[in-house]
Design a protein around this motif. Structure first.
Motif, PDB file in Angstrom:
ATOM      1  N   ASP A   1       0.829  -1.208   0.000  1.00 20.62           N
ATOM      2  CA  ASP A   1       0.000   0.000   0.000  1.00 20.62           C
ATOM      3  C   ASP A   1       0.864   1.259   0.000  1.00 20.62           C
ATOM      4  OD1 ASP A   1      -2.314  -1.525   0.007  1.00 20.62           O
ATOM      5  OD2 ASP A   1      -2.645  -1.315   2.170  1.00 20.62           O
TER       6      ASP A   1
ATOM      7  N   LYS B   1      -0.166  -2.590  -6.962  1.00 23.49           N
ATOM      8  CA  LYS B   1      -1.304  -3.506  -6.921  1.00 23.49           C
ATOM      9  C   LYS B   1      -0.869  -4.963  -6.991  1.00 23.49           C
ATOM     10  CE  LYS B   1      -4.394  -0.204  -9.031  1.00 23.49           C
ATOM     11  NZ  LYS B   1      -5.200   0.153 -10.183  1.00 23.49           N
ATOM     12  N   ASP B   2       0.290  -5.201  -7.585  1.00 23.01           N
ATOM     13  CA  ASP B   2       0.756  -6.568  -7.832  1.00 23.01           C
ATOM     14  C   ASP B   2       1.715  -7.029  -6.729  1.00 23.01           C
ATOM     15  OD1 ASP B   2       1.653  -8.974  -8.826  1.00 23.01           O
ATOM     16  OD2 ASP B   2       2.318  -8.181 -10.750  1.00 23.01           O
TER      17      ASP B   2
END
Length: 137
Positions: A81, A86-87
């Motif tokens: 975060d 995102k990956d």
């Protein structure tokens, strides 16, 4: 006669170059070898225990975000975060593993790397990298 790269193979090349620039990494080189394309990426992080002025320009905003967040131990998802990624696999391969190898990040439970309670903390070498980067801003 040298084979040319099929149009479908070229898709995404510009996107790769743009992402490298976005994260402050040198663009890869592309070479055609025997009908295949060899893509070579340069390290975005110099792997060494000491932070020198030569190393600091290679400390990317992504690396800085992870090291800053991990000054107090954080979980992988918290670091993901903080880095804005995102990956999960990309975080592990492109950021966590090189930082662990460089000695800039450490696992709180080193004998159980896959445990759900695993946390990552910035080492003294990592803190020196952060301080050096701040001085150069």
């Amino acid at each position: 006669m040298r084979p040319s790269i099929a149009p479908e193979r070229g898709r995404g090349t510009n996107r790769v170059i743009e992402e490298c620039r976005r994260y402050g990494v040198d663009a890869p080189t592309f070479e055609e070898q025997g009908g295949s394309v060899l893509v070579t990426f340069r390290a975005a992080l110099a792997l060494g225990p000491e932070v020198t002025p030569h190393v600091t320009p290679h400390v990317t905003p992504l690396v800085l975000a992870v090291l800053s967040a991990a000054e107090s131990p954080k979980s992988r998802s918290e670091l993901q975060d903080a880095a804005g990624l995102k990956d999960r696999k990309h975080l592990r391969i492109a950021v966590l593993e090189p930082l662990l190898e460089a000695g800039w990040l450490e696992m709180t439970i080193s004998d159980k790397p896959r445990i759900s309670k695993q946390r990552y903390g910035t080492t003294e070498a990592g803190k020196r990298a952060l301080a050096q980067a701040e001085r150069e801003e």
